[in-house]
Each structure stands twice: as structure tokens, then as C-alpha cells.
Motif scaffolding. Sequence first.
Motif, PDB file in Angstrom:
ATOM      1  N   GLU A  61      38.938  47.660  35.794  1.00 17.96           N
ATOM      2  CA  GLU A  61      40.157  47.595  34.992  1.00 17.96           C
ATOM      3  C   GLU A  61      41.186  46.662  35.639  1.00 17.96           C
ATOM      4  OE1 GLU A  61      41.614  51.495  34.123  1.00 17.96           O
ATOM      5  OE2 GLU A  61      39.884  52.033  32.887  1.00 17.96           O
ATOM      6  N   MET A  62      41.262  46.669  36.964  1.00 14.33           N
ATOM      7  CA  MET A  62      42.172  45.737  37.638  1.00 14.33           C
ATOM      8  C   MET A  62      41.723  44.302  37.424  1.00 14.33           C
ATOM      9  SD  MET A  62      42.921  47.774  41.228  1.00 14.33           S
ATOM     10  CE  MET A  62      44.168  46.611  41.769  1.00 14.33           C
ATOM     11  N   LEU A  63      40.409  44.066  37.445  1.00 20.14           N
ATOM     12  CA  LEU A  63      39.881  42.723  37.212  1.00 20.14           C
ATOM     13  C   LEU A  63      40.200  42.260  35.797  1.00 20.14           C
ATOM     14  CD1 LEU A  63      38.077  40.384  38.305  1.00 20.14           C
ATOM     15  CD2 LEU A  63      36.143  41.572  37.244  1.00 20.14           C
ATOM     16  N   GLU A  64      40.029  43.149  34.834  1.00 18.67           N
ATOM     17  CA  GLU A  64      40.293  42.789  33.430  1.00 18.67           C
ATOM     18  C   GLU A  64      41.767  42.473  33.205  1.00 18.67           C
ATOM     19  OE1 GLU A  64      36.701  45.516  31.463  1.00 18.67           O
ATOM     20  OE2 GLU A  64      38.776  46.228  31.469  1.00 18.67           O
ATOM     21  N   ARG A  65      42.662  43.161  33.919  1.00 14.86           N
ATOM     22  CA  ARG A  65      44.100  42.923  33.765  1.00 14.86           C
ATOM     23  C   ARG A  65      44.588  41.776  34.643  1.00 14.86           C
ATOM     24  NH1 ARG A  65      44.509  48.305  35.210  1.00 14.86           N
ATOM     25  NH2 ARG A  65      45.873  47.688  36.927  1.00 14.86           N
ATOM     26  N   GLY A  66      43.747  41.362  35.626  1.00 17.46           N
ATOM     27  CA  GLY A  66      44.219  40.384  36.596  1.00 17.46           C
ATOM     28  C   GLY A  66      45.295  40.956  37.500  1.00 17.46           C
ATOM     29  N   ASP A  67      45.212  42.256  37.792  1.00 21.50           N
ATOM     30  CA  ASP A  67      46.234  42.980  38.554  1.00 21.50           C
ATOM     31  C   ASP A  67      45.662  43.359  39.918  1.00 21.50           C
ATOM     32  OD1 ASP A  67      48.172  44.650  39.548  1.00 21.50           O
ATOM     33  OD2 ASP A  67      48.322  45.914  37.770  1.00 21.50           O
ATOM     34  N   TRP A  68      46.307  42.895  40.991  1.00 23.32           N
ATOM     35  CA  TRP A  68      45.848  43.185  42.354  1.00 23.32           C
ATOM     36  C   TRP A  68      46.722  44.228  43.045  1.00 23.32           C
ATOM     37  CZ3 TRP A  68      42.016  40.372  45.422  1.00 23.32           C
ATOM     38  CH2 TRP A  68      41.250  39.494  44.641  1.00 23.32           C
ATOM     39  N   VAL A  69      47.536  44.944  42.279  1.00 21.98           N
ATOM     40  CA  VAL A  69      48.496  45.877  42.880  1.00 21.98           C
ATOM     41  C   VAL A  69      48.290  47.314  42.426  1.00 21.98           C
ATOM     42  CG1 VAL A  69      50.947  46.446  43.125  1.00 21.98           C
ATOM     43  CG2 VAL A  69      50.212  44.058  43.155  1.00 21.98           C
ATOM     44  N   VAL A  70      48.222  47.565  41.122  1.00 20.32           N
ATOM     45  CA  VAL A  70      48.233  48.931  40.592  1.00 20.32           C
ATOM     46  C   VAL A  70      46.823  49.365  40.208  1.00 20.32           C
ATOM     47  CG1 VAL A  70      49.173  50.477  38.845  1.00 20.32           C
ATOM     48  CG2 VAL A  70      50.574  48.603  39.730  1.00 20.32           C
ATOM     49  N   PRO A  71      46.270  50.380  40.862  1.00 21.07           N
ATOM     50  CA  PRO A  71      44.942  50.880  40.497  1.00 21.07           C
ATOM     51  C   PRO A  71      45.016  51.868  39.323  1.00 21.07           C
ATOM     52  CG  PRO A  71      45.721  52.011  42.458  1.00 21.07           C
ATOM     53  CD  PRO A  71      46.783  51.030  42.086  1.00 21.07           C
ATOM     54  N   THR A  72      44.110  51.707  38.372  1.00 21.43           N
ATOM     55  CA  THR A  72      44.037  52.632  37.237  1.00 21.43           C
ATOM     56  C   THR A  72      42.586  53.004  36.974  1.00 21.43           C
ATOM     57  OG1 THR A  72      43.854  50.830  35.610  1.00 21.43           O
ATOM     58  CG2 THR A  72      46.080  51.634  36.134  1.00 21.43           C
ATOM     59  N   TYR A  92      39.481  48.477  46.281  1.00 22.75           N
ATOM     60  CA  TYR A  92      39.581  47.770  45.002  1.00 22.75           C
ATOM     61  C   TYR A  92      39.686  46.253  45.219  1.00 22.75           C
ATOM     62  CZ  TYR A  92      40.794  52.574  43.903  1.00 22.75           C
ATOM     63  OH  TYR A  92      40.797  53.949  43.814  1.00 22.75           O
ATOM     64  N   TRP A  93      40.365  45.837  46.271  1.00 22.57           N
ATOM     65  CA  TRP A  93      40.395  44.404  46.581  1.00 22.57           C
ATOM     66  C   TRP A  93      38.987  43.889  46.887  1.00 22.57           C
ATOM     67  CZ3 TRP A  93      45.185  44.253  50.351  1.00 22.57           C
ATOM     68  CH2 TRP A  93      46.367  44.273  49.578  1.00 22.57           C
ATOM     69  N   VAL A  94      38.227  44.663  47.639  1.00 19.52           N
ATOM     70  CA  VAL A  94      36.849  44.264  47.941  1.00 19.52           C
ATOM     71  C   VAL A  94      36.027  44.168  46.660  1.00 19.52           C
ATOM     72  CG1 VAL A  94      34.726  44.984  49.103  1.00 19.52           C
ATOM     73  CG2 VAL A  94      36.921  45.199  50.279  1.00 19.52           C
ATOM     74  N   MET A  95      36.208  45.137  45.754  1.00 14.97           N
ATOM     75  CA  MET A  95      35.474  45.113  44.479  1.00 14.97           C
ATOM     76  C   MET A  95      35.894  43.932  43.616  1.00 14.97           C
ATOM     77  SD  MET A  95      35.201  49.063  43.266  1.00 14.97           S
ATOM     78  CE  MET A  95      34.235  50.253  44.183  1.00 14.97           C
ATOM     79  N   LEU A  96      37.169  43.601  43.608  1.00 20.30           N
ATOM     80  CA  LEU A  96      37.625  42.462  42.805  1.00 20.30           C
ATOM     81  C   LEU A  96      36.911  41.184  43.232  1.00 20.30           C
ATOM     82  CD1 LEU A  96      41.450  43.250  42.624  1.00 20.30           C
ATOM     83  CD2 LEU A  96      39.906  43.056  40.682  1.00 20.30           C
ATOM     84  N   VAL A  97      36.781  40.995  44.524  1.00 21.03           N
ATOM     85  CA  VAL A  97      36.062  39.815  45.019  1.00 21.03           C
ATOM     86  C   VAL A  97      34.586  39.894  44.650  1.00 21.03           C
ATOM     87  CG1 VAL A  97      35.393  38.539  47.081  1.00 21.03           C
ATOM     88  CG2 VAL A  97      37.715  39.474  46.894  1.00 21.03           C
ATOM     89  N   SER A  98      33.982  41.058  44.873  1.00 23.92           N
ATOM     90  CA  SER A  98      32.554  41.229  44.598  1.00 23.92           C
ATOM     91  C   SER A  98      32.250  41.081  43.114  1.00 23.92           C
ATOM     92  CB  SER A  98      32.106  42.602  45.109  1.00 23.92           C
ATOM     93  OG  SER A  98      30.717  42.765  44.971  1.00 23.92           O
ATOM     94  N   TYR A  99      33.079  41.675  42.257  1.00 27.06           N
ATOM     95  CA  TYR A  99      32.881  41.550  40.804  1.00 27.06           C
ATOM     96  C   TYR A  99      32.997  40.096  40.363  1.00 27.06           C
ATOM     97  CZ  TYR A  99      33.241  46.635  40.061  1.00 27.06           C
ATOM     98  OH  TYR A  99      33.030  47.991  40.053  1.00 27.06           O
ATOM     99  N   SER A 100      33.937  39.369  40.972  1.00 25.83           N
ATOM    100  CA  SER A 100      34.114  37.967  40.599  1.00 25.83           C
ATOM    101  C   SER A 100      32.890  37.132  40.960  1.00 25.83           C
ATOM    102  CB  SER A 100      35.350  37.402  41.313  1.00 25.83           C
ATOM    103  OG  SER A 100      36.522  38.104  40.944  1.00 25.83           O
ATOM    104  N   LEU A 101      32.187  37.524  42.030  1.00 28.31           N
ATOM    105  CA  LEU A 101      31.018  36.763  42.474  1.00 28.31           C
ATOM    106  C   LEU A 101      29.731  37.189  41.779  1.00 28.31           C
ATOM    107  CD1 LEU A 101      31.704  36.655  46.333  1.00 28.31           C
ATOM    108  CD2 LEU A 101      31.996  34.793  44.682  1.00 28.31           C
ATOM    109  N   PHE A 102      29.558  38.502  41.556  1.00 27.08           N
ATOM    110  CA  PHE A 102      28.266  39.024  41.100  1.00 27.08           C
ATOM    111  C   PHE A 102      28.337  39.751  39.757  1.00 27.08           C
ATOM    112  CE2 PHE A 102      28.223  39.003  45.782  1.00 27.08           C
ATOM    113  CZ  PHE A 102      27.160  38.149  45.988  1.00 27.08           C
TER     114      PHE A 102
END
Length: 600
Positions: free
Chosen positions: A48-59, A73-83
Amino acid sequence: MHAPCSPVTARWLPWGVALVAAVVFFTNLGGPLLFDEDEPKNAVCGREMLERGDWVVPTFNAQLRVDKPILIYWVMLVSYSLFGVNEFAARLGSSLAGVGSVVMTYHLGRLLLDRWAGALGATLLASGLMFAALSRASTPDALLICCTTAAFLAFVSGISRLRGGSFSGDGSALLRLSETPLPRVSWIAMYAAMGMAVLAKGPVGVVLPLFVIGLWASLVDIDPSSRTPVGLWRGVLHGLGRRLAPARLLRILLSLRVLPGALIVLTIALPWYVAVGLRTDGAWLAGFLGGHNVGRFMQPMENHRGPVIYYLVAIMVGFFPGSVFLPASITSSVLRVRGADPQRPSLGFLLCWIGGYVGFFTLAATKLPNYVTPCYPAVALVTGCWLVRACRLELPPLRRLRVGFSAFGIAGLAVGVGLIVLASTLLKADPWIGLPAVSAMFASTAALVMLYRNNRPRAMACFATGCVLFTTATVSFSAYRASPYQEGPRLAERIAAFEAGAPEPTRVALCGYFTPNLVFYLGRPVEQIGADAIADYLAGPSPGVVLVPGDVFEQIEPNLPEGATVVAEEKRFLRRNGRVVMLSKSPAIVAAAQSEAVIR
């Protein structure tokens, strides 16, 4: 293990333990589906943070999630962007952190004990069931363990530099922490790792490591040869007076550079905490710091409580197979610390590490087995040290070795039988889920044969290999066979089939029931409603379904609105008689369900 490492062996040992860890943590990493509850909650939050482009508020499920800080969540944002968004990407950060923790455990063992103890301890850590599970899960625990281990490694490296390269010194008079400050690079790295730990799981990332270090510096890092008054109580009071003298404690705090260290921790962690507090008007801070820290310590949350011995049992189970030798290892280490053993400072530090975490969380009202996993590297090194001494014939524990190897085989067989019974009664799965028992039985037998031939190093090699194979089979193969029987992914698959070709997604609501896995595999948020709102929800303008547990369905069935039809049912995971019922009034969904039933 009989002799010191050759230069070639010393160079390759850390790569060897890294390879072992990679085998355990990465084998079929993306194969098993996410397991309820925590894995899908964290994975959905990252999505959900990736879809919103939000690196601050977890939902999670479009609602503020206050359970964990931001690092996972920061680690997941990077991983989701790559894989992409999938099981492998959700778990990748934890697996990398697990490998890092294992390699750092080896280096801790090298500085505290010796290279062989570090290598064997690192192998036992990688093969511990709880540690392996967390290093393959989309949760923040592996990141916390990695950051905490890094902080302790920086501290141990600093003390070792002051003492000529070894934490326990070379037999000459030791420089005490109360007498000389840590090297600058060591305390900066230590507090930087603590700052990352605070981003991983909150204040425990700095409070507990400092507590452990302070415990060791005040109680263990003192000259044991000085004379004490005759008499038990006079001796105890004299010892405590020496160790806890205010002037000495102040010197320890100054040597640890606590004030500049706190500035480093705040520089790393505070910006995000301030940002999320501002973005959520303080709601996240109140929920996390008040509810999930102070609240969990003061009273049991979600009925997670336990007796005083809770964590002793949790470590024996979670550190298996290595735990078959843990009682003997702890007993031996305590006796050596109480005496004048050359490795007293090192073993004392490891025991303070274990005791600090176990003692703190024993006092907490909420108890979960993963809370004490940051002390697993110390548990592994204490066990590895004892086993290496047994290989070198420094101990005569032949009977204890026989008992330990036999216990591994028997307990491994029990785990395999338990998995087979679980598969046949609750999952209706094939018995191959019990495959790990085979590796435990073979390894146990081989170790006993080598022991009978008086070849202790080969017996230990058989045991370590069996530990790795047993745990790898359990977390990669058995988990893979069991995960598809969770109802969340199955329900999401049913809903996706119903809305195939439909102009808009199916509305989904849950009543008296919730499974986070459904949100992940459905790919969008779901609603939660009460029983009195089912009729209005099913009568909505677009096709919709309502999921209710079987017991709730039996209560509300007489009052269901006309036209409400059971379009699907799924058995609940690991519940003998539990089921989930899917209701709908949509003609298209009812027709699709009837067509699917005819095909089946």
C-alpha cells in the motif's frame, strides 16, 4: 576442530557460514504462501505504501498500522520495486538480514572465543528453527536481530582492540571499560546500529543492548582476584559495593560515550518518528509507543501470557536442534565464569546477553517467543564453545554427547510424526510433510557411530550437517506443503474466479472473521461489517460477497435476506471443524458458483 585454523581455513570460514545460512534461508524462499497473521500484514503494508508512493505512513487494509516502525517497510519498498509484489520480495530483506546475523555471529565468536567456536555457533544459529523461520518471514524480527548483533559486534571489536585483539585478553592485566573509553570508530558504529534497531522495532533496539553492556561492565568486567571479606553476606555486600560504586558506574557511562551515542541514535531514528507523528497527528506515536511498548509490558495483549519459565521453554524449542546441548553449555559457562577461567570475560558477556533479554521479557506481561530471539547469537556461541571443547577433549562429556545426539534423533522423529499427524487430521495433506524426520534420524545415527569410533570431530560434523538439513527441510519443504491449505489464498482465488470478465471488482466484506492473507492475495482492501449490515451490503449496487465463519453463519442463517446464497465454503486452517462461508445475492456470482460446482 582439534587445532587452530590455518590461514587458508580462516579466510574461508566466514564464506562457509554465509553459504550455510544462504542455503537455509533462500531455499524455496518464495515457494510457501505468506502465513497469517503477521506476514501478510507487513507485506500488504509495504504494497500500500508503494502504491501511494508514501515512505512515511504505514497502513494495512487502508487503515493506519501502528504495530511496527518503518524499517521493514522501507526494505520491502526497495524489494518490491526490484522484484514485484510477491512472497519472495516480501521476505528477501529478512533473509539477507539473517545471513548478515550469522556472519556477524561468526566474527563475534572469533573475537570472544575462537574461530571454530564462532563457525559452529554460527551454523547452529542458522539451523535454529525459530531463527530460520524469522529469517524467511516478512516480519521485522530478522532486521532487529541483525542490527542488535551489529551493535554488539562493534562493542566487542572495540574492547578486543583495547586488549590486543582478543576480548578476553592474552593473559596479562586487562584494560577495563571503567578505565579506558571505547575506540571512536567502535562506539560510533555501535550507536549507529542501535539507531537502525530503533527504526526496526522501537526503543528496545537501544535500551536492551545498552542494558546488556552495562550489566557486563558493572558485574563481570572487574578484577576477580582481589580479596573479599570472609563470610557469605560480607563477601556479597563487598562485591556489590565494588561493582556498583557510583564513581565506577559513572566512569563506565563516560567510557561508553552515552551522550554523543544518544545523539547518533536520535539523528538516525528521530526524523522518521517526527515525520510520522506530524503526518498522523500523533496517532501513530500514541498507538506504537503507548500501546505496543508500554501497554504490552504492563499487561498481556491478545492473551499472550505465560509462566516464569516461558522463555526457557521457548528457547529450548526455538533453538532446536542446537538446544539439545544448551543446558550442559549454560551450566559449564556459568561454572567457568565463577572461576578463574581465561575466557571468563567472553563467557560472562554472552551470559549477560542471554540473561538480559530473558530477564527483561520475563518481567513483561505480554510474552511471545520471538521477543528473545536477539539473544540467539549468544545462545549459539555458548553452545558452540562447549561443543568445540568437547571435540578437543577438554571435557569428558562422552555420555552427554551420546544423550544429545540421541535426543536430536528422537526429537526430530517426533517432529516428523507430529507433522504427519497434522497433515492427516487437520490439513488432509500427504505424509511427505514429515520429511525432516529422515534427516534427523540419519544424522543422529551417523553422529553416534562416529562417537562410538571415538572420532568426535566427525561426529560433530554429522550433527551440524543434520541440523542444517533438518531445518532447511522444515522451513522450505514442510512449510511449502502446508501453506496452500490456508483459507485466505483459497478465498481470494474463488473471488478472482467469480469476477473474471466482470466490468468491476467484486466488493468483499467480512463479518465476525478476518484473515490478513485475504487482503494480500485479493490485492485490495476489504470491509468489516456487523451481522445487521449483511442485508444492506448484499443489496448494494454492484456485485458483492460477505465472508462469515461457520458458527456465525449458523446463528444468522434464519435471518438472511431473500436471495442470499452460499456460493463457496473453505475449511479454516489448522482447525478440525472450522469453516468460512461466502454469501452473495449477485446473479452473476451465484451462476458462476453453480457452474463451478457442476464442473467439480
